[in-house]
Design an enzyme around this catalytic site. Structure first.
Site, PDB file in Angstrom:
ATOM      1  N   HIS A 388       8.128   2.753   2.414  1.00 20.99           N
ATOM      2  CA  HIS A 388       6.770   2.629   2.964  1.00 20.99           C
ATOM      3  C   HIS A 388       5.739   2.163   1.959  1.00 20.99           C
ATOM      4  O   HIS A 388       4.547   2.137   2.263  1.00 20.99           O
ATOM      5  CB  HIS A 388       6.272   3.969   3.510  1.00 20.99           C
ATOM      6  CG  HIS A 388       7.057   4.502   4.648  1.00 20.99           C
ATOM      7  ND1 HIS A 388       6.720   4.297   5.960  1.00 20.99           N
ATOM      8  CD2 HIS A 388       8.176   5.246   4.664  1.00 20.99           C
ATOM      9  CE1 HIS A 388       7.588   4.909   6.745  1.00 20.99           C
ATOM     10  NE2 HIS A 388       8.496   5.489   5.978  1.00 20.99           N
ATOM     11  N   LYS A 578      -9.222   5.695   7.393  1.00 17.21           N
ATOM     12  CA  LYS A 578      -7.884   5.731   6.799  1.00 17.21           C
ATOM     13  C   LYS A 578      -8.012   6.468   5.477  1.00 17.21           C
ATOM     14  O   LYS A 578      -9.126   6.789   5.057  1.00 17.21           O
ATOM     15  CB  LYS A 578      -7.341   4.323   6.573  1.00 17.21           C
ATOM     16  CG  LYS A 578      -8.350   3.387   5.867  1.00 17.21           C
ATOM     17  CD  LYS A 578      -7.801   1.988   5.619  1.00 17.21           C
ATOM     18  CE  LYS A 578      -7.832   1.077   6.812  1.00 17.21           C
ATOM     19  NZ  LYS A 578      -6.527   0.720   7.337  1.00 17.21           N
ATOM     20  N   ARG A 579      -6.870   6.722   4.789  1.00 15.05           N
ATOM     21  CA  ARG A 579      -6.963   7.299   3.458  1.00 15.05           C
ATOM     22  C   ARG A 579      -7.845   6.402   2.578  1.00 15.05           C
ATOM     23  O   ARG A 579      -7.882   5.177   2.760  1.00 15.05           O
ATOM     24  CB  ARG A 579      -5.564   7.422   2.833  1.00 15.05           C
ATOM     25  CG  ARG A 579      -4.732   8.535   3.419  1.00 15.05           C
ATOM     26  CD  ARG A 579      -5.362   9.897   3.233  1.00 15.05           C
ATOM     27  NE  ARG A 579      -5.465  10.295   1.845  1.00 15.05           N
ATOM     28  CZ  ARG A 579      -4.585  11.058   1.211  1.00 15.05           C
ATOM     29  NH1 ARG A 579      -3.518  11.506   1.849  1.00 15.05           N
ATOM     30  NH2 ARG A 579      -4.771  11.402  -0.051  1.00 15.05           N
ATOM     31  N   LYS A 584      -7.024  -0.339  -0.237  1.00 15.39           N
ATOM     32  CA  LYS A 584      -7.473  -0.476   1.157  1.00 15.39           C
ATOM     33  C   LYS A 584      -8.895  -1.051   1.225  1.00 15.39           C
ATOM     34  O   LYS A 584      -9.390  -1.433   2.271  1.00 15.39           O
ATOM     35  CB  LYS A 584      -7.413   0.875   1.866  1.00 15.39           C
ATOM     36  CG  LYS A 584      -5.976   1.413   2.017  1.00 15.39           C
ATOM     37  CD  LYS A 584      -5.942   2.729   2.745  1.00 15.39           C
ATOM     38  CE  LYS A 584      -4.576   3.390   2.736  1.00 15.39           C
ATOM     39  NZ  LYS A 584      -3.661   2.895   3.792  1.00 15.39           N
ATOM     40  N   THR A 686      -0.933   1.411  10.629  1.00 14.98           N
ATOM     41  CA  THR A 686      -0.678   1.781  12.023  1.00 14.98           C
ATOM     42  C   THR A 686      -2.014   2.022  12.729  1.00 14.98           C
ATOM     43  O   THR A 686      -2.106   1.892  13.944  1.00 14.98           O
ATOM     44  CB  THR A 686       0.216   3.033  12.138  1.00 14.98           C
ATOM     45  OG1 THR A 686      -0.274   4.025  11.240  1.00 14.98           O
ATOM     46  CG2 THR A 686       1.655   2.712  11.819  1.00 14.98           C
ATOM     47  N   LYS A 690      -3.595   1.093  16.615  1.00 13.27           N
ATOM     48  CA  LYS A 690      -4.294   2.016  17.519  1.00 13.27           C
ATOM     49  C   LYS A 690      -5.631   1.419  17.963  1.00 13.27           C
ATOM     50  O   LYS A 690      -6.009   1.494  19.135  1.00 13.27           O
ATOM     51  CB  LYS A 690      -4.518   3.363  16.829  1.00 13.27           C
ATOM     52  CG  LYS A 690      -3.212   4.090  16.525  1.00 13.27           C
ATOM     53  CD  LYS A 690      -3.357   5.172  15.456  1.00 13.27           C
ATOM     54  CE  LYS A 690      -1.983   5.532  14.894  1.00 13.27           C
ATOM     55  NZ  LYS A 690      -2.042   6.312  13.644  1.00 13.27           N
TER      56      LYS A 690
HETATM   57  C1  26W Z   1       4.731  10.495  -4.159  1.00 10.56           C
HETATM   58  C2  26W Z   1       3.454  10.476  -3.464  1.00 10.56           C
HETATM   59  C3  26W Z   1       3.514   9.659  -2.235  1.00 10.56           C
HETATM   60  C4  26W Z   1       3.426  10.279  -1.014  1.00 10.56           C
HETATM   61  C5  26W Z   1       3.462   9.531   0.155  1.00 10.56           C
HETATM   62  C6  26W Z   1       3.666   8.298  -2.308  1.00 10.56           C
HETATM   63  C7  26W Z   1       3.712   7.549  -1.164  1.00 10.56           C
HETATM   64  C8  26W Z   1       3.612   8.165   0.068  1.00 10.56           C
HETATM   65  C9  26W Z   1       3.677   7.373   1.346  1.00 10.56           C
HETATM   66  C10 26W Z   1       4.857   6.429   1.300  1.00 10.56           C
HETATM   67  C11 26W Z   1       2.396   6.657   1.609  1.00 10.56           C
HETATM   68  C12 26W Z   1       2.238   6.198   3.027  1.00 10.56           C
HETATM   69  O1  26W Z   1       1.870   6.952   3.897  1.00 10.56           O
HETATM   70  N1  26W Z   1       2.495   4.906   3.263  1.00 10.56           N
HETATM   71  C13 26W Z   1       2.089   4.293   4.507  1.00 10.56           C
HETATM   72  O2  26W Z   1       3.138   4.337   5.448  1.00 10.56           O
HETATM   73  C14 26W Z   1       2.728   3.836   6.704  1.00 10.56           C
HETATM   74  C15 26W Z   1       3.868   4.021   7.663  1.00 10.56           C
HETATM   75  O3  26W Z   1       4.887   3.150   7.383  1.00 10.56           O
HETATM   76  C16 26W Z   1       2.295   2.383   6.601  1.00 10.56           C
HETATM   77  O4  26W Z   1       1.803   1.969   7.847  1.00 10.56           O
HETATM   78  C17 26W Z   1       1.205   2.233   5.548  1.00 10.56           C
HETATM   79  O5  26W Z   1       0.932   0.859   5.340  1.00 10.56           O
HETATM   80  C18 26W Z   1       1.661   2.862   4.240  1.00 10.56           C
HETATM   81  O6  26W Z   1       0.605   2.852   3.296  1.00 10.56           O
END
Ligand code: 26W
Length: 839
Positions: A388, A578-579, A584, A686, A690
């Site tokens: 992701h 969003k975050r 972003k 995503t 929406k």
């Molecule tokens: C290790 C810390 C950490 C925790 C969570 C690193 C990375 C993450 C996730 C992978 C971040 C995340 O939520 N990524 C998002 O995933 C969505 C679902 O696929 C995508 O639509 C977003 O573009 C992506 O940023």
């Protein structure tokens, strides 16, 4: 039969029917619940009385909420048990989705809509003069996730149930989910979140489903005559993983799946010896240490902090889930593990459960006595992995020495897998540098285990979450692996569930579409394309925009209540939620806001269009620049909203504590959706889906799923600007600074000057953010500003032509069906899981 005889029969499990008397009485079975409003009304009152112990006359709103939830839950249980017994009979493949996060939000409305109970519940409650809409807002959000990845897991769980897949979600039952955000003096303050404070009626504790999880200790080799040596892990520390099950209701309740979340408990809740010898605190230490594993969700989604507790969490839920999967398989398949890949698929949601690859090997080889080669074949066929993010700082790696101390046997296994992979690669002719690129151990910055590589080699399929992201995966992080295994990487573009993100959050639009083309689109979202031809129908468009206006009025009311800011619902609602992250580019949006503020004041002769800029989102507590961006948004809002000279033309709103429920309020009320990440960095997005599904136009870069949205919606109906991913990469490689661009753009320079010179807070407060633009402009904010500004002005012009805007808005809703998570899930089922749908 006499009542004494009946009693004796009930009490005696072993008694043969003839012992009970002359007439055999069948064991009583519960009657499945009925869905008419009278039955519901009666049962809600019964729950209130006998489950909660309250009188309808004195019950508080929370009591009513609980009573309704319990009555609805009974109906879910009927479907759940039926689904479970169908699962046993069909023996169809189970899909286990391992995810450290499930951002599910509230569940009551979801359950009511999916079970088709909306009318009945409303009518039932009207008898007591209780409003279901109000009750629903009292339910706490289950915020067991950070953002996109966690919400995707929740949409996928619901879609699996809706398209008829035997799906199991496996995750962690965090006591404290994602923190609550407050804004104090313009800055983010993080407060603990306590979603379980009043109990959780949706979960069922399954004490009998518990597994031991080990940490630390030693590995010993056992040699027995005539047998190959065996490795046995003797952990120093052992804790218990206890299952909590939540039903996942699919559309129309046809299938109800299970979300199983693990909670950590000590094997011994109290050390009695220590307690009896007077060490009252020490007696509880072990229990506290065990429970700490599932206490809190890590609130970062872009930087790996690398704490030991996180690795413990990852292993804890991975091991518990795998033990559960194996136990179930052995029970249902005659104790034969060789058939595991035919009966189970395990999807790893990013690398967070990647340690599963090593743990599966340990369980197969050490615990169940299978050979290494057979185990490795089973492992690869069972697992698949979704990536992701390509952000280097977010890719998980763990120091070898930490890994070794906490998981000594798993570390040995990783070394063994590594040796095998490197052997394979050298046989295929890979040389030194290429070999170190595929090594599971990064020898660069201290020795670290690369979790992405572990997940890759242990999986038969690896997927990205949008077409662009998948191509970039092949070219960047997994370049060497892709050369070695060219058939493994594939694309599965994300989707969102149309139940939550249309039917539930936008009843007005749902009713309008039903009136126009009938209710078929609820069963099959692709039918929503039926409204495309109505985009040119002035009558339909008017109704469509009237629904939008009503949704905007609802949001305006919330803004007024929460922030005491009055916004005009007829102004363009321009939204970025969003975050908060530099990539972003909320900062780009804020710079444009400030530029607009300046331009409106200096050019009153131009036909500026009234806008409300709406922001919401949380920053990771340790991410200083992201917190600065929140501070700036609030500073900008404070100054602009207080300036009478732009009152009717520009307002800025930062809504605190963005979560799933707030998203459900915001998405249907947006006119313009901001999807403006630096190209190449947003894996998919995503929120973009929406918004568009709810009729917002998108202003965005060619990034993530925006690229595919452009294809589906058509270039006339989406507003694309800025550098492409390839251009960003090239500019970064050249190391160009933003200074020249800024000096050549008076509008941009003016905005940056006001930000750094203290118009919106102390001078110098935002130097960090601004200096970056003059420096290497890493996020391409200076580089993309002009294109962004011009595109916004095109949108101003379009806003003046409400027919043209309305046409495009309708087309967005009509053309977004492909971005349903039902479509994503069917693709996974066919191409990765080989699992049947509609079972
Ligand atoms: C290790 C810390 C950490 C925790 C969570 C690193 C990375 C993450 C996730 C992978 C971040 C995340 O939520 N990524 C998002 O995933 C969505 C679902 O696929 C995508 O639509 C977003 O573009 C992506 O940023």
């Amino acid at each position: 039969m006499s009542s004494a005889a009946e009693k004796s029969r009930r009490n005696s499990e072993t008694a043969a029917p003839e012992d009970a008397g002359d007439v055999a009485v069948a064991a009583p079975k519960p009657t499945p619940r009925r869905n008419d409003s009278a039955s519901l009304a009666k049962e809600i009152a019964e729950k209130l009385t006998y489950a909660i112990g309250k009188d309808p006359a004195t019950a508080r709103r929370h009591d009513w909420l609980e009573a309704v939830t319990l009555a609805v839950r009974d109906r879910i249980v009927d479907h759940w048990l039926a689904s479970n017994s169908r699962n046993v009979q069909s023996g169809a493949k189970r899909v286990c989705y391992l995810s450290m996060e499930f951002l599910i939000g509230r569940l009551l409305r979801d359950a009511i809509i999916n079970l088709g109970l909306s009318e009945a519940v409303r009518d039932a409650l009207s008898a007591y003069d209780v409003d279901i809409d109000l009750l629903e807002t009292l339910e706490p959000d289950a915020a067991l996730g950070n953002g996109g990845l966690g919400r995707l897991a929740a949409c996928f769980a619901e879609s699996m149930a809706s398209v008829g897949i035997q799906g199991f979600g496996y995750g962690i039952r965090y006591v404290h989910g994602f923190f609550r955000q407050e804004i104090v003096g313009g800055e983010q303050v993080e407060l603990p979140e306590n979603w379980l404070a009043h109990g959780n009626p949706w979960e069922f504790e399954r004490r009998e489903r518990s597994f031991e999880i080990g940490f630390g200790g030693k590995v010993t080799t056992i040699e027995e005559a005539g047998k190959p040596p065996r490795q046995v892990w003797r952990p120093a520390e052992r804790i218990l993983a206890v299952a909590y099950d939540t039903p996942v209701v699919g559309w129309k309740g046809t299938r109800v799946n299970t979300l199983r979340l693990w909670s950590a408990q000590a094997l011994d809740p109290i050390l009695l010896d220590a307690f009896n010898s007077g060490d009252h605190i020490g007696a509880l230490l072990e229990a506290n240490r065990a429970q700490s594993i599932t206490q809190v969700l890590y609130p970062a989604d872009s930087h790996l902090a690398g704490q030991e507790l996180r690795l413990r969490q990852e292993f804890f839920f991975s091991s518990a889930s795998l033990q559960d999967i194996i136990r179930h398989h052995l029970k249902r398949n005659g104790g034969d593990l060789s058939t595991l890949p035919d009966k189970v698929s395990i999807q790893l949601n990013d690398t967070h459960p990647a340690v599963s690859v090593a743990e599966m090997m340990r369980l197969l080889v050490d615990v169940h006595g299978l050979g290494w080669d057979e185990s490795w074949d089973i492992t690869k066929r069972v697992f698949s992995y979704t990536n992701h993010t390509l952000l280097p700082e977010a890719l998980e790696t763990w120091p070898v020495n930490l890994f070794e101390r906490l998981l000594p046997r798993q570390m040995q296994i990783i070394y063994a897998i590594n040796a095998q992979i490197i052997r394979e690669a050298t046989q295929k002719g890979l040389d030194g540098a290429k070999v170190s690129a595929i090594s599971l151990i990064d020898e660069g910055s201290g020795r670290r285990v690369r979790m992405g590589s572990l997940a890759f080699v242990g999986s038969h399929a690896i997927n990205g979450v949008s077409a662009l992201h998948t191509e970039l995966m092949k070219k960047t992080v997994f370049n060497q692996f892709h050369e070695l295994y060219p058939e493994r990487i594939q694309n599965k573009t994300n989707g969102v569930t149309p139940r939550r993100w249309l039917l539930e959050c936008n009843p007005g639009l749902t009713d309008l579409v039903t009136e126009a083309i009938g209710p078929g689109f609820k069963d099959d979202i692709t039918k929503i394309s039926g409204i495309d031809k109505l985009a040119d129908d002035a009558g339909f468009r008017e109704k469509f925009m009237a629904v939008k206006l009503a949704n905007k009025q609802r949001l305006a009311k919330t803004i007024e209540e929460r922030l005491a800011i009055t916004v005009d619902p007829t102004a363009m609602f321009d939204v970025q939620v969003k975050r908060i992250h530099e990539y972003k580019r909320q900062f780009l949006n804020l710079v444009e806001t400030v530029a607009l503020y300046d331009q409106i004041r200096s050019h009153p002769e131009i036909a500026w269009q009234p806008r409300v800029k709406i922001f919401a989102g949380k920053a990771a507590p340790s991410y200083a620049n992201a917190k600065q961006i929140i501070h700036l948004a609030n500073d900008v809002a404070r100054v602009i909203n207080a300036d009478p000279s732009v009152q009717n033309l520009l307002k800025v709103v930062f809504l605190p504590n963005y979560n799933v429920s707030l998203a459900e309020l915001i998405m249907p009320a947006a006119d313009l959706s901001e999807q403006i990440s630096t190209a190449g960095l947003e894996a998919s997005g995503t929120g973009n889906m929406k918004f568009a599904l709810n009729g917002a136009l998108t202003i965005g870069t060619l990034d993530g799923a925006n690229v595919e949205m452009l294809e589906h919606i058509g270039e006339d109906n989406i507003f694309i600007f800025g550098l492409t991913a390839a251009e960003v990469a090239a500019r970064r490689a050249e190391g160009q600074s933003g200074r020249e661009i800024i000096d050549a753009s008076p509008i941009l320079k003016g905005a940056l000057d006001s930000i750094s010179h203290g118009v919106f807070g102390e001078p110098g407060r935002y130097n960090n953010l601004v200096d970056n633009l003059y420096g290497n402009d890493w996020w391409m904010i200076a580089a993309d500003f002009e294109a962004y500004w011009q595109t916004q002005r095109r949108l101003d012009a379009l806003w003046q032509d409400s027919d043209a805007w309305g046409t495009k808005a309708v087309r967005n809703t009509a053309r977004m069906a492909w971005f349903s998570s039902d479509r994503s899930i069917r693709e996974y089922a066919k191409d990765i899981w080989d699992a049947p749908t509609s079972v």
